[in-house]
Design a protein around this motif. Structure first.
Motif, PDB file in Angstrom:
ATOM      1  N   LYS A   1     -11.145   4.778  -1.694  1.00  0.00           N
ATOM      2  CA  LYS A   1     -11.476   5.711  -0.609  1.00  0.00           C
ATOM      3  C   LYS A   1     -10.476   6.865  -0.612  1.00  0.00           C
ATOM      4  O   LYS A   1      -9.259   6.650  -0.630  1.00  0.00           O
TER       5      LYS A   1
ATOM      6  N   GLU B   1      -8.784   9.521   1.397  1.00  0.00           N
ATOM      7  CA  GLU B   1      -8.492   9.802   2.799  1.00  0.00           C
ATOM      8  C   GLU B   1      -7.628  11.060   2.903  1.00  0.00           C
ATOM      9  O   GLU B   1      -6.499  11.081   2.413  1.00  0.00           O
TER      10      GLU B   1
ATOM     11  N   ARG C   1      -4.558  10.296   0.286  1.00  0.00           N
ATOM     12  CA  ARG C   1      -4.159   8.978  -0.187  1.00  0.00           C
ATOM     13  C   ARG C   1      -5.434   8.286  -0.651  1.00  0.00           C
ATOM     14  O   ARG C   1      -6.521   8.526  -0.115  1.00  0.00           O
TER      15      ARG C   1
ATOM     16  N   GLY D   1      -7.201   4.860  -0.987  1.00  0.00           N
ATOM     17  CA  GLY D   1      -7.200   3.481  -0.531  1.00  0.00           C
ATOM     18  C   GLY D   1      -7.954   2.566  -1.482  1.00  0.00           C
ATOM     19  O   GLY D   1      -8.911   2.970  -2.143  1.00  0.00           O
TER      20      GLY D   1
ATOM     21  N   LYS E   1     -10.119  -0.884  -1.767  1.00  0.00           N
ATOM     22  CA  LYS E   1     -10.898  -1.740  -0.873  1.00  0.00           C
ATOM     23  C   LYS E   1     -10.491  -3.207  -0.969  1.00  0.00           C
ATOM     24  O   LYS E   1     -10.389  -3.905   0.042  1.00  0.00           O
TER      25      LYS E   1
ATOM     26  N   GLY F   1      -6.608  -3.286   0.613  1.00  0.00           N
ATOM     27  CA  GLY F   1      -6.122  -2.486   1.741  1.00  0.00           C
ATOM     28  C   GLY F   1      -4.887  -1.679   1.396  1.00  0.00           C
ATOM     29  O   GLY F   1      -4.301  -1.035   2.267  1.00  0.00           O
ATOM     30  N   LYS F   2      -4.494  -1.680   0.138  1.00  0.00           N
ATOM     31  CA  LYS F   2      -3.323  -0.923  -0.297  1.00  0.00           C
ATOM     32  C   LYS F   2      -3.750   0.448  -0.811  1.00  0.00           C
ATOM     33  O   LYS F   2      -4.931   0.818  -0.704  1.00  0.00           O
ATOM     34  N   VAL F   3      -2.809   1.213  -1.366  1.00  0.00           N
ATOM     35  CA  VAL F   3      -3.109   2.556  -1.865  1.00  0.00           C
ATOM     36  C   VAL F   3      -2.609   2.691  -3.297  1.00  0.00           C
ATOM     37  O   VAL F   3      -1.732   1.943  -3.750  1.00  0.00           O
TER      38      VAL F   3
ATOM     39  N   GLN G   1      -0.979  -0.366  -7.365  1.00  0.00           N
ATOM     40  CA  GLN G   1      -1.293  -0.353  -5.938  1.00  0.00           C
ATOM     41  C   GLN G   1      -0.061  -0.835  -5.171  1.00  0.00           C
ATOM     42  O   GLN G   1       0.737  -1.626  -5.669  1.00  0.00           O
TER      43      GLN G   1
ATOM     44  N   ASP H   1       1.683  -1.038  -0.760  1.00  0.00           N
ATOM     45  CA  ASP H   1       1.535  -0.744   0.663  1.00  0.00           C
ATOM     46  C   ASP H   1       1.817   0.736   0.903  1.00  0.00           C
ATOM     47  O   ASP H   1       2.673   1.341   0.239  1.00  0.00           O
ATOM     48  N   TRP H   2       1.123   1.311   1.876  1.00  0.00           N
ATOM     49  CA  TRP H   2       1.309   2.729   2.217  1.00  0.00           C
ATOM     50  C   TRP H   2       2.701   2.946   2.797  1.00  0.00           C
ATOM     51  O   TRP H   2       3.111   2.291   3.751  1.00  0.00           O
TER      52      TRP H   2
ATOM     53  N   GLN I   1       2.577   8.603  -3.571  1.00  0.00           N
ATOM     54  CA  GLN I   1       1.330   7.981  -3.087  1.00  0.00           C
ATOM     55  C   GLN I   1       0.323   9.034  -2.612  1.00  0.00           C
ATOM     56  O   GLN I   1      -0.720   8.694  -2.055  1.00  0.00           O
TER      57      GLN I   1
END
Length: 399
Positions: free
Chosen positions: A138, A140, A148, A150, A152, A155-157, A175, A177-178, A184
């Motif tokens: 995704k 965003e 950023r 994402g 699926k 849930g990380k980036v 990947q 964590d944000w 990132q």
């Protein structure tokens, strides 16, 4: 007179009979016949009344009846909601939900290796695509055209791996964590053929299929832009021809950048950006020279063109800083020169604050930084583009 009294008496008798028999449906104190029509005088202007008549008991259409207030006008329809304003620096037509990202060179999908949900898992290519959650991403929007990306499945980036020399070519994409760090954040730039390049903010290198292979599980890495198919990506569901709605104000201009002509000083040498010999012709070379005197061939204006980009205009000639076109214009070592401004990407630059009064100046077309060749401190040293390595000969002070 006796005759009139007789007539009135007859009317009264008829009214009483109607009341007793129910043949007349009188509900007010004007007289009506059996069909509900009001009895009126000979000129049809006045209605007959009984002894109990008051304006409150008058038939609506009769004289003396209170007039009804006109009906209230229908309320005006609520105005249609204004369409949400869009960030002028975002890419029109990008999907807002999770989607697949396909490498042009192989037709394979960007993929989290092994469908892992762990931080540090490698990003690879894999195909044929199935639409599994580990190949859905995704985009965003953040600020000034950056996104950023994402993941699926976890849930990380996406992130360019941040260990050791994270500016170098070949650094893997993983990947994590944000954390809101520049490694990132990515620019998504349309290439005009339905494909996009995905550019890391911290290095301005692009997401690349390692080795340009078509093999499953090949790692995705960052690499300087060389305009190859393994650096081009199709974002499924993207519509490059999307109509752009009303736009928000562009808030990406850096207020610390002077708006008038200014000197541009190399951090490592203290010498000024300069047009060799004060040349006014197209093709004159940019060099460093010092000590600075404030001559017009070392004064430049950073004119904002939008979304964090500037054109850089020489005072003495009115021409623009330009990365030499022709040949491999993306390569390290391509010289900076001046040229008539034609609004080409090799004449547009991001000017990014590094703190402490220093800036890096990045070419839009290549993502490379304005650099004094070979870290030289001599007068006349050539100014060129080079991949960002965070060295002092790539940092500039303005003013």
């Amino acid at each position: 007179m006796k005759k009139l009294n007789t007539v009135a008496s007859l009317f009264a008798t008829a009214a009483l009979a109607a009341s007793a028999s129910g043949a007349f449906a009188q509900t007010v104190d004007n007289w009506v016949n059996s069909t509900g029509i009001v009895w009126k005088n000979g000129t049809n202007e006045l209605c007959w009344r009984d002894a109990n008549w008051t304006p409150a008991t008058a038939k609506e259409e009769c004289d003396g009846a209170p007039k009804k207030a006109p009906p209230a006008p229908a309320p005006a329809p609520a105005p249609a909601p204004e369409p949400e304003k869009q960030d002028p620096c975002c890419v029109a037509g990008l999907p807002t939900d999770f989607t697949k990202v396909i490498a042009k060179n192989s037709g394979k999908a960007l993929n989290v290796q092994g469908a892992s949900k762990n931080s540090g898992a490698n990003i690879i290519q894999y195909g044929p695509t199935t639409g599994a959650e580990n190949e859905l991403f995704k985009f965003e929007p953040l600020e000034c055209g950056f996104y950023r990306i994402g993941v699926k499945v976890s849930g990380k980036v996406l992130e360019v791996k941040a260990d050791g020399d994270n500016f170098k070519d070949g650094k893997e994409v993983i990947q994590n964590d944000w954390q809101n760090t520049d490694n990132q954040k990515f620019r998504i730039e349309p290439l005009g053929d339905g494909y996009y390049r995905i550019i890391s903010k911290h290095t301005y290198k692009v997401l690349t299929v390692r080795g340009a292979t078509g093999t499953d599980s090949t790692l995705i890495e960052q690499w300087h832009w060389v305009n190859q198919d393994n650096q081009k990506w199709k974002i499924e569901g993207a519509n490059p021809n999307a109509v752009v709605g009303p736009l928000k104000a562009d808030t990406c201009r850096d207020s610390s950048i002077p708006t008038d002509f200014t000197k541009v000083i190399a951090k490592h040498s203290g010498k000024a950006l300069n047009l060799k010999g004060g040349g006014k012709d197209n093709g004159a070379d940019f060099i460093q020279y010092g000590p600075t005197t404030g001559a017009e061939n070392e004064l430049f204006k950073f004119e904002y063109v939008g979304c964090g980009f500037y054109k850089i205009i020489a005072k003495h000639s009115g021409k623009a800083l330009d990365i030499t076109a022709g040949g491999d214009t993306f390569k390290n070592g391509t010289q900076a020169r001046q040229w008539d401004f034609v609004n080409a990407d090799n004449q547009l630059f991001r000017v990014e604050s590094l703190g402490g009064g220093s800036f890096r100046i990045l070419s839009k077309h290549s993502g490379k930084a304005l650099t004094v060749r070979s870290v030289a401190k001599d007068d006349g040293a050539i100014v060129e583009q080079w991949e960002w390595v965070d060295a002092d000969n790539q940092k500039w002070k303005l003013g």
